[in-house]
Every structure is written in structure tokens, then in C-alpha cells.
Design a protein around this motif. Structure first.
Motif, PDB file in Angstrom:
ATOM      1  N   LYS A 260       0.844  -1.209   0.000  1.00 41.90           N
ATOM      2  CA  LYS A 260       0.000   0.000   0.000  1.00 41.90           C
ATOM      3  C   LYS A 260       0.877   1.256   0.000  1.00 41.90           C
ATOM      4  O   LYS A 260       1.793   1.383   0.813  1.00 41.90           O
ATOM      5  CB  LYS A 260      -0.887  -0.016   1.245  1.00 41.90           C
ATOM      6  CG  LYS A 260      -1.857   1.136   1.342  1.00 41.90           C
ATOM      7  CD  LYS A 260      -2.727   0.958   2.583  1.00 41.90           C
ATOM      8  CE  LYS A 260      -3.580   2.187   2.866  1.00 41.90           C
ATOM      9  NZ  LYS A 260      -4.629   2.438   1.890  1.00 41.90           N
ATOM     10  N   GLY A 261       0.564   2.165  -0.907  1.00 45.56           N
ATOM     11  CA  GLY A 261       1.275   3.442  -0.949  1.00 45.56           C
ATOM     12  C   GLY A 261       2.557   3.424  -1.766  1.00 45.56           C
ATOM     13  O   GLY A 261       3.114   4.469  -2.071  1.00 45.56           O
ATOM     14  N   PRO A 264       1.605   5.722  -5.699  1.00 47.13           N
ATOM     15  CA  PRO A 264       0.737   6.708  -5.030  1.00 47.13           C
ATOM     16  C   PRO A 264      -0.744   6.428  -5.252  1.00 47.13           C
ATOM     17  O   PRO A 264      -1.193   6.257  -6.393  1.00 47.13           O
ATOM     18  CB  PRO A 264       1.139   8.035  -5.677  1.00 47.13           C
ATOM     19  CG  PRO A 264       2.429   7.781  -6.369  1.00 47.13           C
ATOM     20  CD  PRO A 264       2.557   6.318  -6.632  1.00 47.13           C
ATOM     21  N   GLU A 265      -1.487   6.410  -4.165  1.00 44.39           N
ATOM     22  CA  GLU A 265      -2.916   6.084  -4.265  1.00 44.39           C
ATOM     23  C   GLU A 265      -3.699   7.210  -4.938  1.00 44.39           C
ATOM     24  O   GLU A 265      -4.849   7.029  -5.310  1.00 44.39           O
ATOM     25  CB  GLU A 265      -3.471   5.785  -2.863  1.00 44.39           C
ATOM     26  CG  GLU A 265      -2.787   4.574  -2.243  1.00 44.39           C
ATOM     27  CD  GLU A 265      -3.493   4.047  -1.010  1.00 44.39           C
ATOM     28  OE1 GLU A 265      -3.283   4.623   0.065  1.00 44.39           O
ATOM     29  OE2 GLU A 265      -4.242   3.067  -1.120  1.00 44.39           O
ATOM     30  N   THR A 266      -3.045   8.372  -5.097  1.00 44.68           N
ATOM     31  CA  THR A 266      -3.715   9.511  -5.740  1.00 44.68           C
ATOM     32  C   THR A 266      -3.434   9.558  -7.250  1.00 44.68           C
ATOM     33  O   THR A 266      -3.953  10.411  -7.955  1.00 44.68           O
ATOM     34  CB  THR A 266      -3.194  10.822  -5.125  1.00 44.68           C
ATOM     35  OG1 THR A 266      -1.767  10.734  -5.081  1.00 44.68           O
ATOM     36  CG2 THR A 266      -3.739  11.038  -3.731  1.00 44.68           C
ATOM     37  N   SER A 270      -4.162   4.813 -10.461  1.00 47.95           N
ATOM     38  CA  SER A 270      -4.198   3.935  -9.281  1.00 47.95           C
ATOM     39  C   SER A 270      -5.624   3.492  -8.956  1.00 47.95           C
ATOM     40  O   SER A 270      -6.559   4.294  -8.975  1.00 47.95           O
ATOM     41  CB  SER A 270      -3.627   4.667  -8.066  1.00 47.95           C
ATOM     42  OG  SER A 270      -3.934   3.939  -6.893  1.00 47.95           O
ATOM     43  N   SER A 404      -5.185   9.712   7.928  1.00 48.70           N
ATOM     44  CA  SER A 404      -4.658  10.067   6.599  1.00 48.70           C
ATOM     45  C   SER A 404      -4.430  11.568   6.498  1.00 48.70           C
ATOM     46  O   SER A 404      -3.399  12.001   5.993  1.00 48.70           O
ATOM     47  CB  SER A 404      -5.647   9.724   5.491  1.00 48.70           C
ATOM     48  OG  SER A 404      -5.959   8.405   5.515  1.00 48.70           O
ATOM     49  N   LYS A 408      -0.707  13.398   5.940  1.00 47.39           N
ATOM     50  CA  LYS A 408      -0.477  13.979   4.616  1.00 47.39           C
ATOM     51  C   LYS A 408       0.775  14.866   4.613  1.00 47.39           C
ATOM     52  O   LYS A 408       0.919  15.754   5.452  1.00 47.39           O
ATOM     53  CB  LYS A 408      -1.708  14.799   4.204  1.00 47.39           C
ATOM     54  CG  LYS A 408      -1.751  15.047   2.731  1.00 47.39           C
ATOM     55  CD  LYS A 408      -3.081  15.600   2.314  1.00 47.39           C
ATOM     56  CE  LYS A 408      -3.028  15.862   0.821  1.00 47.39           C
ATOM     57  NZ  LYS A 408      -4.179  16.546   0.354  1.00 47.39           N
ATOM     58  N   GLN A 430      -5.162   6.683   3.450  1.00 45.52           N
ATOM     59  CA  GLN A 430      -4.613   6.960   2.115  1.00 45.52           C
ATOM     60  C   GLN A 430      -3.165   7.406   2.312  1.00 45.52           C
ATOM     61  O   GLN A 430      -2.915   8.421   2.959  1.00 45.52           O
ATOM     62  CB  GLN A 430      -5.421   8.066   1.408  1.00 45.52           C
ATOM     63  CG  GLN A 430      -6.871   7.695   1.168  1.00 45.52           C
ATOM     64  CD  GLN A 430      -6.994   6.456   0.272  1.00 45.52           C
ATOM     65  OE1 GLN A 430      -6.697   6.492  -0.907  1.00 45.52           O
ATOM     66  NE2 GLN A 430      -7.432   5.350   0.853  1.00 45.52           N
ATOM     67  N   LEU A 431      -2.240   6.649   1.758  1.00 43.52           N
ATOM     68  CA  LEU A 431      -0.838   6.958   2.013  1.00 43.52           C
ATOM     69  C   LEU A 431      -0.237   7.757   0.858  1.00 43.52           C
ATOM     70  O   LEU A 431      -0.446   7.447  -0.309  1.00 43.52           O
ATOM     71  CB  LEU A 431      -0.025   5.675   2.211  1.00 43.52           C
ATOM     72  CG  LEU A 431      -0.461   4.765   3.358  1.00 43.52           C
ATOM     73  CD1 LEU A 431       0.557   3.658   3.579  1.00 43.52           C
ATOM     74  CD2 LEU A 431      -0.652   5.556   4.647  1.00 43.52           C
ATOM     75  N   GLY A 432       0.512   8.773   1.232  1.00 40.56           N
ATOM     76  CA  GLY A 432       1.254   9.541   0.234  1.00 40.56           C
ATOM     77  C   GLY A 432       2.680   9.026   0.169  1.00 40.56           C
ATOM     78  O   GLY A 432       3.065   8.119   0.902  1.00 40.56           O
ATOM     79  N   ASN A 435       4.795   8.712   3.292  1.00 37.58           N
ATOM     80  CA  ASN A 435       4.401   7.733   4.320  1.00 37.58           C
ATOM     81  C   ASN A 435       4.894   6.333   3.932  1.00 37.58           C
ATOM     82  O   ASN A 435       4.663   5.891   2.812  1.00 37.58           O
ATOM     83  CB  ASN A 435       2.875   7.664   4.451  1.00 37.58           C
ATOM     84  CG  ASN A 435       2.222   9.018   4.626  1.00 37.58           C
ATOM     85  OD1 ASN A 435       1.145   9.268   4.119  1.00 37.58           O
ATOM     86  ND2 ASN A 435       2.876   9.914   5.344  1.00 37.58           N
TER      87      ASN A 435
END
Ligand SMILES: Cc1ncc(C[n+]2csc(CCOP(=O)(O)OP(=O)(O)O)c2C)c(N)n1
Length: 597
Positions: A260-261, A264-266, A270, A404, A408, A430-432, A435
């Protein structure tokens, strides 16, 4: 070229510590005992290696594991024979399954009394430690002749640093540790290097060429990034190349829970986490857009990663698996291209081929708007309303949503334990890129994070290390916060207090005809975890209102850094909230139904 000096009349214990110095090891972990006293006496005065005395050998192994994962260096555990070693067993097993390089050094009764029933006898006639560790280590030997020690130790080291990384055990009877070796050529620096090219078993560029063309001609390819990509993807240059490739070819990317992360989840391509506790995006996307090609990078496809070996992950045409561990390839799904190759090298080669084929761009038929639209129209999360709930006790969905926001753009390393919080974290946090996630998904062992966070923080003293765990896991190994207090390690614990073994309680409730959730069968009996923590030298915080979390986390981070003191946040959550584990519960239900009918 490595230079050597000749050492004369040096004891095995002294030589062991000199080898660990060469490894750059700064901290070793364990609990004292008579049979390891020759090492402890040297470590007591040692200028660069500190012996951290834990409260339980399992905790020591978790710490060494955290240290190894944070640094990539060897994690070292010293225990006495018999129960000292068996206490460390679970921690060593966790490291083995997650490929963390760990060395267990066990002191043993002298060879002359081996098998005579000495205290903690670990010989063939006692509880045979060497045999026990053969099952959890790739190297497990007793040294019975001091002159043989350098060779055996070198083998253990090379095994630990092999590919993938391994756990190793070496037992040293006390008379061997104190024996002197007359002369030995000692290297002035680490005299072995693992070249990445060595991991390019492919050498067959044709395979990667074929893989490229298959991806390029697929209608609906998808990538699953596993934790085997960690080393590669934590290099921004490699991540940038991978992002460029998937963006240019419009390929959706999912990560396993453990990874996870890492991607990037953003990112526009993704789909978040796939697997137990994964995002709705990944699951629904696979359901609605069955892939023709699946590219698995660095994943063993275990139960977490494959969502219980979900058939949706099986492509209609081509399964591609790239890994440095040959045993992962084809273990679960039939694989059309199995490539034993380092992930970084694979990505570099793929990009080289891509550059040569820049004009051949058949993937244009894939529609990026389709994914954007899908993500817009579909919720990524279950129970979105609860993510903003003001309810008391707190909704765990809100807790991880708040976490999260707090994390951030902050450099935070999370150490994720096992229980309901594993699923809530995986789904809602939600990991950036700032993280980092460390977890014991492999062996799925409760209590791991309490020690691992301490070892990691000792390795990187300025890092912010937060362990996320349930109250049951905290009670199992939380005693190690006293080790943190004793050595001034400002590690932070966020404990989800539901006064229950929640995951088991909900699981049983889901699969059984009985309504266990309404009984106190799995209750912990309302322990006062603030008092427990404070009595062990930590600062304690009770969080029983949703808007307290962010402020208390800020304060805990500040105090952890300033006073180098462990911080424990007890978060009172609603015990009735189910973590997103329904796939596992359904599978268990099925087994029960099939075997009891
Ligand atoms: C060492 C160990 N023992 C038992 C289990 C089985 N197990 C998995 S989750 C769980 C309950 C965890 O309780 P808690 O830490 O309070 O977390 P919660 O699920 O309540 O959030 C248990 C007993 C395990 N994973 N590891």
C-alpha cells in the motif's frame, strides 16, 4: 579490492562482534543469559554496537526485524539456549516469511556437557534448538570447533543477505565462544557485494521484449504491485519510470495490502489496494473489466494479496509474474511468462524497449477516460458516511480517515499490526509518498508492531514511527514500551480500544449461527491501558471524541521527539464496526458449510 589484516589469538566471541561491526550493525537485541555472557561482556563496553535488552525474546526478534526492514542491514538477536531461543521463534518466523535478513545467535552449554541435562539443554537429547530453527531459517548450525567458526559464520551471513533475504541461526556452545583462534585473515571491509545484475536471471532480453508486446497489444491489462517492489519503488527514479510507463500505456495499477502506498494512491491510474481490506475501486474494476493480461510484480499472491486467490485476478489470456523469488512464480495462478528478475532491472529493460518502440503505440485504443469515469462514479470506500461520523465511541472509519489527513505530506513510518485495524487501515487510510508502511502480513502475527517500531526507530532515530494495533495485540507485546522508555525511544502507539479480540469476534459472528458478538466471550475485561502504559514509562492519551485525534497525535509526535519518550494513544472505538474482511469470512463460512453438511 578487499585488504586483510592478520588477527592472532582472538576469541570466537570477539570475532563475532568484529564481523557484526563490518556489517555496520549498530544495535543488537536480546535478553541476557549465562551462555551468551562472553558476548555481553564485549558488548557492554563496545563503542559502536549497543545491546538493547528487551522484555521478551519475541520482542527482541520483532525489534531486530524492524531494524532490518528500516535499514536493509542485518538484524541480530542474542538469546540464551532453550527457552531464550524458543521465545524468539515467532519473531524469527515473522522475519522469515517477510524476507527480512535476521541472524539469531544462541549461546549453548559447553560441548563437553552437551546432552548431560544442563540448564536449558538444547542438544539432541534435550529440546533440539538447531532442529527447531532448521524449519524457520535457511541456515541453522551449532559450531562445535572454534576453527570452523569463520567459515560457518560467513555462510550464515551470505545466506541472510541472499536473494531473497533469509533468516539464519547459529548456536555457539560457551566453550567455543571463549576459545581462541590462533590466526585469522580478517577483511578490513565487507568483502562481498550483491550485484543487481546478478539478479537479472532473464539475460534473455527476448522474454521482456515479448512481455512488452503482450502488454502493448492487450485490451485490458492491469498491474498488481507487491511488496517485492519496495526497494525499487522507494527510489524516486524507478517509480517515475514506472509511472511514466503505466501512464503512457494507460494501465491501471493496484497494490497488494502490504505494498500500500508504494504506487501513489492519488495517481490517475491507481485503483488503490487489491486484496483483503482492499478498495472498492480495485475489486469492482476487476469485476466490471475482466483483464486479458495481468502483470504481477513482486508478490507471492498469498491470501491477503490475492483476496483469497480470487479468480477475478486470473486473466483471460496472459498472466505475467516477475519476482526474485522463484517459489512465488506460478504458485497460485497458471503463469504464461514467469520471469526471475529484479524489479528495478525489469522496469529499466521495459523502458528501454518502450523507447525503441515509441512509434508502435497500439495501446491508444485503451481509453483513459473510462478509468477516470469509473473512479468518479464509484465509491472507493465502504460506508462513506461513517468516515465523517461524529459518533461516540468513535467509528474506526473516521479514525483512519483522520489519520490520513494527519499524515499527509508528513514523513511517517507506520507499523501495522494484525486485527481489525489491519483491514480498516488498508481500506480507509490513504498513504502519500512521504508515508512508509511496514507490516507483518506474511506471518500475520499479533504484537509484531510493538517491537518492530522500536527497532526501526533505533535504526533511524529522527524518524516518526507509529505502531497501529488493536488492544489485544497491545496486551500481547505492549510490555516492550518499557524497553522503549528505558532506552529513550520516542515511538508512538495508536491502540484501537474495542475491549475485545475484535477480528475474531466479528469473524465468528459472521460465520457462526450463534450470535457471539453479543456475548463477552472474546472480551478483554476492560483493562486500563492508560495506567498500564504510564506505569511502564510512556505518556498516555485517551481519545474518546472524534475531534481529539489530530491534536493528540500532534502532541504525541512533539513529545516523542522532544523527550524521547514512548507515547500511547488509546482510541476508544465502536466495537460493533466490522472491518472490511467479508471475503475471508465468506470463505470460512463456505468451508464450514462444506465440511459439516
Ligand atoms: C500471535 C497471534 N495469535 C492469534 C492470532 C489470531 N488473531 C488474529 S486477529 C486476532 C484478534 C486481534 O485482537 P486485537 O488486537 O484486539 O485487534 P482487533 O481485531 O480487536 O482490532 C486474533 C486473536 C494472531 N493473528 N496472532
Amino acid at each position: 579490492m578487499t585488504q586483510f589484516i592478520q588477527l592472532e589469538n582472538i576469541s570466537v566471541a570477539e570475532l563475532t562482534i568484529k564481523y557484526l561491526e563490518l556489517e555496520g550493525v549498530t544495535h543488537v537485541f536480546g535478553i541476557p543469559g549465562g551462555y551468551i555472557s562472553p558476548f555481553l561482556e564485549i558488548l557492554r563496553e563496545h563503542p559502536t554496537i549497543k545491546f538493547i535488552i528487551s522484555r521478551h525474546e519475541e520482542g527482541a526478534a520483532f525489534m531486530a526485524d524492524g531494524y532490518a526492514r528500516m535499514t536493509g542491514k542485518l538484524g541480530v538477536v542474542f538469546t540464551t539456549a532453550g527457552p531464550g531461543a524458543t521465545n524468539a521463534l515467532t519473531g524469527i518466523a515473522c522475519a522469515k516469511v517477510d524476507h527480512s535478513p535476521l541472524m539469531l545467535i544462541v549461546g549453548q552449554p559447553s560441548t563437553a556437557i552437551s546432552g548431560y541435562g544442563a540448564w536449558q539443554d538444547s542438544s539432541y537429547s534435550g529440546v533440539n534448538i538447531c532442529e527447531i530453527f532448521r524449519h524457520v531459517c535457511s541456515f541453522s548450525e551449532v559450531v562445535v570447533d572454534a576453527n570452523n567458526f569463520p567459515s560457518l559464520f560467513a555462510r550464515a551471513l551470505r545466506a541472510a543477505h541472499g536473494s531473497p533475504k533469509q533468516t539464519v541461526h547459529i548456536s555457539l556452545p560457551m566453550n567455543i565462544s571463549t576459545s581462541k583462534i590462533a590466526k585469522i585473515d580478517f577483511p578490513l571491509e565487507q568483502n562481498y557485494v550483491f550485484s543487481k545484475e546478478y539478479l537479472d536471471y532473464s539475460s534473455n532480453a527476448e522474454t521482456i521484449d515479448n512481455i512488452f508486446h503482450i502488454i502493448n497489444h492487450s485490451k485490458n491489462p492491469i498491474v498488481l504491485v507487491g511488496a517485492g517492489c519496495t526497494e525499487a519503488f522507494r527510489k524516486s527514479s524507478v517509480l517515475a519510470l514506472f509511472s511514466y510507463f503505466v501512464t503512457r500505456h494507460k494501465i491501471p495499477v493496484m497494490t497488494t495490502p502490504k505494498a500500500k502506498g508504494l504506487f501513489p494512491e492519488t495517481h490517475q491510474f491507481s485503483l488503490g489496494v487489491f486484496g483483503l481490506g482492499g478498495s472498492l475501486h480495485s475489486d469492482l474494476y476487476l469485476q466490471q473489466n475482466p483483464p486479458d493480461t495481468v502483470i504481477v510484480l513482486g508478490s507471492s499472491l498469498n491470501e491477503w494479496a490475492s483476496q483469497q486467490w480470487d479468480q477475478k485476478l486470473r486473466p483471460s489470456k496472459t498472466m505475467i509474474q516477475v519476482d526474485i523469488d522463484a517459489t512465488h512464480i506460478g504458485r497460485v495462478y497458471p503463469v504464461h511468462y514467469g520471469l526471475l528478475c529484479d524489479i528495478e532491472i525489469f522496469i529499466h529493460r521495459l523502458i528501454e524497449i518502450d523507447k525503441k518502440n515509441i512509434s508502435i503505440f497500439s495501446s491508444a485504443s485503451r481509453n483513459e477516460n473510462h478509468l477516470a469515469l469509473f473512479k468518479k462514479e464509484t465509491s472507493k470506500f465502504l460506508n462513506v458516511d461513517k468516515m465523517h461520523s461524529k459518533n461516540i465511541p468513535l467509528k474506526p472509519q473516521r479514525v483512519f480517515c483522520e489519520l490520513s489527513h494527519f499524515a499527509k505530506n508528513k514523513e511517517i513510518s507506520f507499523f501495522l499490526d494484525i486485527g481489525n485495524s489491519t483491514g480498516f487501515f488498508s481500506h480507509y487510510a490513504q498513504l502519500g509518498l512521504s508515508n512508509l508502511l511496514y507490516s507483518s502480513y506474511g506471518f500475520t502475527c499479533m504484537g509484531w508492531s510493538s517491537g518492530a517500531a522500536i527497532g526501526a526507530k533505533l535504526a533511524s532515530i529522527d524518524a516518526t514511527c507509529i505502531a497501529i494495533m488493536g488492544d489485544g495485540a497491545f496486551l500481547m507485546n505492549g510490555i516492550e514500551i518499557q524497553t522503549a522508555a528505558r532506552y529513550k525511544v520516542g515511538v508512538i502507539y495508536m491502540v484501537m480500544f474495542d475491549d475485545s479480540y475484535g477480528m475474531v469476534n466479528h469473524g465468528m459472528n459472521a460465520i457462526s449461527k450463534h450470535v457471539y458478538a453479543e456475548t463477552d466471550y472474546y472480551s478483554l475485561g476492560s483493562p486500563d491501558l492508560i495506567q498500564f502504559s504510564e506505569s511502564l514509562g510512556a505518556d498516555g492519551y485517551l481519545i474518546d471524541k472524534p475531534d481529539q485525534l489530530s491534536d493528540h497525535l500532534t502532541l504525541a509526535c512533539k513529545k516523542a521527539a522532544e523527550f524521547k519518550k514512548p507515547q500511547v494513544l488509546i482510541v476508544k472505538i465502536d466495537p460493533n464496526e466490522q472491518a472490511p474482511f467479508s471475503t475471508r469470512y465468506k470463505a470460512l463460512q463456505k468451508i464450514i458449510a462444506e465440511t459439516t453438511n
